[in-house]
Design a protein around this motif. Structure first.
Motif, PDB file in Angstrom:
ATOM      1  N   LYS A  63       0.855  -1.189   0.000  1.00  8.39           N
ATOM      2  CA  LYS A  63       0.000   0.000   0.000  1.00  8.39           C
ATOM      3  C   LYS A  63       0.891   1.240   0.000  1.00  8.39           C
ATOM      4  O   LYS A  63       2.084   1.167   0.320  1.00  8.39           O
ATOM      5  CB  LYS A  63      -0.903   0.005   1.252  1.00  8.39           C
ATOM      6  N   ASN A  64       0.269   2.369  -0.361  1.00  9.45           N
ATOM      7  CA  ASN A  64       1.031   3.610  -0.405  1.00  9.45           C
ATOM      8  C   ASN A  64       1.340   4.176   0.969  1.00  9.45           C
ATOM      9  O   ASN A  64       2.110   5.131   1.078  1.00  9.45           O
ATOM     10  CB  ASN A  64       0.281   4.661  -1.223  1.00  9.45           C
ATOM     11  N   SER A  65       0.743   3.618   2.004  1.00  5.32           N
ATOM     12  CA  SER A  65       1.006   4.105   3.366  1.00  5.32           C
ATOM     13  C   SER A  65       0.900   2.938   4.333  1.00  5.32           C
ATOM     14  O   SER A  65       0.350   1.882   3.998  1.00  5.32           O
ATOM     15  CB  SER A  65       0.010   5.215   3.751  1.00  5.32           C
ATOM     16  N   LEU A  66       1.393   3.165   5.544  1.00  6.93           N
ATOM     17  CA  LEU A  66       1.317   2.116   6.556  1.00  6.93           C
ATOM     18  C   LEU A  66      -0.093   1.977   7.126  1.00  6.93           C
ATOM     19  O   LEU A  66      -0.444   0.939   7.687  1.00  6.93           O
ATOM     20  CB  LEU A  66       2.299   2.423   7.692  1.00  6.93           C
ATOM     21  N   HIS A  67      -0.908   3.002   6.985  1.00  2.00           N
ATOM     22  CA  HIS A  67      -2.247   2.994   7.565  1.00  2.00           C
ATOM     23  C   HIS A  67      -3.103   1.903   6.908  1.00  2.00           C
ATOM     24  O   HIS A  67      -3.226   1.851   5.680  1.00  2.00           O
ATOM     25  CB  HIS A  67      -2.908   4.361   7.382  1.00  2.00           C
ATOM     26  N   ASN A  68      -3.629   1.000   7.728  1.00  2.00           N
ATOM     27  CA  ASN A  68      -4.461  -0.106   7.250  1.00  2.00           C
ATOM     28  C   ASN A  68      -3.747  -0.948   6.187  1.00  2.00           C
ATOM     29  O   ASN A  68      -4.360  -1.396   5.201  1.00  2.00           O
ATOM     30  CB  ASN A  68      -5.795   0.422   6.696  1.00  2.00           C
ATOM     31  N   LEU A  69      -2.433  -1.163   6.376  1.00  2.01           N
ATOM     32  CA  LEU A  69      -1.684  -1.947   5.402  1.00  2.01           C
ATOM     33  C   LEU A  69      -2.222  -3.369   5.319  1.00  2.01           C
ATOM     34  O   LEU A  69      -2.393  -3.914   4.216  1.00  2.01           O
ATOM     35  CB  LEU A  69      -0.199  -1.978   5.804  1.00  2.01           C
ATOM     36  N   ILE A  70      -2.467  -3.969   6.467  1.00  4.14           N
ATOM     37  CA  ILE A  70      -2.934  -5.352   6.479  1.00  4.14           C
ATOM     38  C   ILE A  70      -4.445  -5.380   6.357  1.00  4.14           C
ATOM     39  O   ILE A  70      -5.189  -5.260   7.342  1.00  4.14           O
ATOM     40  CB  ILE A  70      -2.480  -6.073   7.764  1.00  4.14           C
ATOM     41  N   SER A  71      -4.934  -5.485   5.135  1.00  3.96           N
ATOM     42  CA  SER A  71      -6.362  -5.576   4.845  1.00  3.96           C
ATOM     43  C   SER A  71      -6.535  -6.310   3.525  1.00  3.96           C
ATOM     44  O   SER A  71      -5.597  -6.418   2.713  1.00  3.96           O
ATOM     45  CB  SER A  71      -6.993  -4.183   4.763  1.00  3.96           C
ATOM     46  N   ALA A  72      -7.727  -6.842   3.290  1.00  4.57           N
ATOM     47  CA  ALA A  72      -7.978  -7.640   2.092  1.00  4.57           C
ATOM     48  C   ALA A  72      -7.747  -6.848   0.814  1.00  4.57           C
ATOM     49  O   ALA A  72      -7.302  -7.411  -0.196  1.00  4.57           O
ATOM     50  CB  ALA A  72      -9.414  -8.175   2.130  1.00  4.57           C
ATOM     51  N   ASP A  73      -8.012  -5.545   0.818  1.00  5.22           N
ATOM     52  CA  ASP A  73      -7.833  -4.744  -0.403  1.00  5.22           C
ATOM     53  C   ASP A  73      -6.369  -4.626  -0.795  1.00  5.22           C
ATOM     54  O   ASP A  73      -6.051  -4.378  -1.971  1.00  5.22           O
ATOM     55  CB  ASP A  73      -8.411  -3.341  -0.195  1.00  5.22           C
ATOM     56  N   ASN A  74      -5.465  -4.777   0.164  1.00  7.62           N
ATOM     57  CA  ASN A  74      -4.031  -4.611  -0.124  1.00  7.62           C
ATOM     58  C   ASN A  74      -3.300  -5.943  -0.323  1.00  7.62           C
ATOM     59  O   ASN A  74      -2.086  -5.980  -0.413  1.00  7.62           O
ATOM     60  CB  ASN A  74      -3.359  -3.841   1.021  1.00  7.62           C
TER      61      ASN A  74
END
Length: 470
Positions: free
Chosen positions: A324-335
Motif C-alpha cells: 500500500k502507499n502508506s502504513l495505515h491499514n496496510l494489512i487488509s484484504a484490499d491490499n
C-alpha cells in the motif's frame, strides 16, 4: 476468493502427485560379503584361549583395568578429556553432524519474509510505499537426490564417529604400552642399582686384596670395568624412562616439564588373559573397520546423487503479503497480493559431463569397497600376529627364566671359587655379565609380552561396542 482456493488446491494436488510417483534413482546399499574364518589359527597355540560364540560380547568398557594398576587407570581416563589428537576428531565429528543437519534441512521448504517502507519524489509528486510479504520455495525430492545426500552424510557422520573411537583407542593403547614399558624400566633400574652396589663392594674387596698382594692388577681393572658398564647402562635406562614419561605427558595433554610419574619398585602388572573373541566380531567391533564400512555406504549413495543429475528439478514457489502507499491499514484484504508458481530445470546436453560424474562415483565406490576389504584383512592379520607373538613370548620367557637361573647358579659357584683362589676374576666377571644379560633379557621379554597384550586388545577393538544398529 474461490478462484484463489481452487488454484492453490490444484497446485498442491499436483505436487502431491509428483511426490507419490517419485523414486530414488541409483543402487541401494548392501554391505559386501566377506569370507571370514570361524576361528583364529593362532588361538590354538595359546593354552586357555576360549573361542567365543557370536552372541558373546568380548572386551567391555574399561579394558585397561585388566592390568590392575590404579595409576594407569587415572592416566587413561585423561585421554578422552585432554588428548589433542582426540580433540581434533571430536570436532570432525561435530562438523559431520552439522553436514547431516544441513542435508536434512534441504528436504523442507525455505520460508522467507521481508518488509519495507519507502518515500520517493518523481515529477514533482511525492509518493509512499509500504509492503509486508512472505514467500515459500520448495524443491520436492522426486528423484531421491536429497534423500540420498542425507543418507550419505549420515554414513559419513557415523564413519567420523568410528574414526573418533579409533583415535581414542589408539591413544589409550599407546599410553598403556608406554606406561607398562616405563614400569618395567623402573624394575630394571632397581635391579641395576642392586647390581651396582654388589659391584662396588666387589671392587673394594678386590682392591684390598690387591693392596695385600693376594690379587693381581687385572682383577681390579675387571671389577672397575664391570662397575662402570653397569652404571652406564643404568643411565641409559633412566633416559629411556624420561622419554616415556614425556610421551605420556603429551598423550594426556600436559606439558612434559609439569608432569612426572614417581618411580616404583614393586611387582609388575601381570599379563592379562584377554577375553574370548571370534573373527566375525571384528566387522562390528573394530572402529577402523566400521569407519571403512560407513565410508563405503556413503560412497554408494553418491552414485544415486550423480544419476539424479540426468533428471530435471522441480521447484514450487508461493508468495503473498500486503502492499500500500502508506502504513495505515496496510494489512487488509484490499491490499493483499499473492503469487503461485512452479518451474522445472534440467540439463538437455552436457556432452557427457553427467555421465562422467556417474562413472566417477561408481569408481570411488569400488575404491572404498577395496579399502574396506583391505582393512578387514589387515585387522585379521593384526590379531593373528598378536596371538602368534603371545605364544612365542610365553615360550621364550620360560626358556629365558631357566637360562637366568642357570647363569645365577654358575655365577655363585664361580664367586666361591674365586674367593678360594681357584680361578681368575676374569671368569667371574664374564659369568656375571651373562647373568645380568639373561636377567635383562627376561625383563625385556616380559615387557614385550605386556605390550603385546595391549596390542592384542587394541586389535580386537578394545572396549568399543560398535555403532548403534540401524
Amino acid at each position: 476468493m474461490q478462484f484463489k482456493i481452487k488454484t492453490i488446491t490444484i497446485l498442491c494436488s499436483a505436487a502431491a502427485a509428483l511426490l507419490s510417483t517419485g523414486c530414488a534413482v541409483g543402487p541401494d546399499y548392501e554391505r559386501p560379503k566377506l569370507a571370514v574364518p570361524d576361528a583364529y589359527r593362532g588361538a590354538a597355540m595359546l593354552p586357555g584361549w576360549k573361542q567365543a560364540q557370536p552372541s558373546e560380547s568380548a572386551l567391555k568398557g574399561d579394558w585397561w583395568k585388566l592390568y590392575g594398576d590404579e595409576e594407569l587407570d587415572k592416566l587413561i581416563t585423561n585421554v578422552e578429556i585432554n588428548n589433542q589428537n582426540v580433540a581434533q576428531y571430536v570436532q570432525r565429528y561435530r562438523a559431520a553432524l552439522a553436514d547431516l543437519s544441513s542435508a536434512e534441512a534441504s528436504l523442507f521448504p525455505v520460508v522467507t519474509a521481508n518488509g519495507s517502507v519507502g518515500r520517493s519524489k518523481s515529477s514533482g509528486a511525492i509518493s509512499n510505499r509500504s509492503s509486508l510479504q512472505g514467500s515459500v520455495s520448495w524443491t520436492p525430492d522426486i528423484w531421491g537426490r536429497l534423500a540420498r545426500q542425507k543418507q550419505a552424510n549420515r554414513a559419513s557422520a557415523e564413519a567420523s564417529l568410528a574414526d573418533l573411537a579409533n583415535a581414542t583407542l589408539s591413544a589409550q593403547a599407546t599410553l598403556a604400552r608406554s606406561y607398562l614399558r616405563l614400569r618395567v624400566l623402573d624394575k630394571s633400574v632397581s635391579l641395576y642399582d642392586e647390581t651396582i652396589r654388589v659391584y662396588e663392594n666387589n671392587l673394594r674387596t678386590i682392591t684390598n686384596k690387591y693392596q695385600a698382594g693376594t690379587a693381581v692388577k687385572t682383577d681390579v681393572t675387571q671389577a672397575a670395568q664391570s662397575l662402570a658398564s653397569a652404571r652406564s647402562t643404568r643411565e641409559g635406562q633412566k633416559l629411556d624412562r624420561a622419554r616415556l614419561e614425556h610421551a605420556i605427558a603429551v598423550l594426556i595433554g600436559q606439558a612434559p616439564e609439569t608432569f612426572s610419574i614417581p618411580a616404583r619398585d614393586g611387582a609388575l602388572p601381570k599379563v592379562p588373559a584377554v577375553p574370548a573373541a571370534i573373527p566375525s566380531a571384528l566387522l562390528e567391533r573394530r572402529p577402523d573397520v566400521a569407519s571403512a564400512e560407513r565410508t563405503m555406504a556413503s560412497a554408494n549413495e553418491s552414485i544415486g546423487i550423480a544419476i539424479a543429475g540426468y533428471f530435471p528439478d522441480l521447484t514450487l514457489t508461493a508468495s503473498g503479503g500486503y502492499s500500500k502507499n502508506s502504513l495505515h491499514n496496510l494489512i487488509s484484504a484490499d491490499n493483499l497480493i499473492w503469487s503461485l508458481g512452479a518451474s522445472a530445470a534440467g540439463t538437455i546436453l552436457d556432452f557427457g559431463k553427467t555421465g562422467a560424474a556417474v562413472d566417477k562415483a561408481r569408481a570411488n565406490y569400488e575404491r572404498t569397497v577395496a579399502a574396506y576389504r583391505q582393512t578387514v584383512l589387515e585387522a585379521l592379520q593384526d590379531v593373528e600376529d598378536c596371538l602368534a607373538a603371545s605364544a612365542s613370548l610365553a615360550e621364550q620367557i620360560v626358556h629365558t627364566q631357566a637360562a637366568f637361573e642357570a647363569a645365577s647358579e654358575t655365577s655363585r659357584v664361580l664367586h666361591n671359587q674365586y674367593d678360594e683362589g681357584m680361578i681368575d676374576y676374569t671368569d667371574v666377571s664374564s659369568r656375571d655379565a651373562s647373568r645380568i644379560a639373561a636377567q635383562q633379557n627376561l625383563l625385556s621379554l616380559y615387557s614385550s609380552s605386556l605390550e603385546n597384550s595391549v596390542t592384542l586388545i587394541e586389535s580386537l577393538g578394545g572396549g568399543w561396542q560398535g555403532l548403534e544398529a540401524k
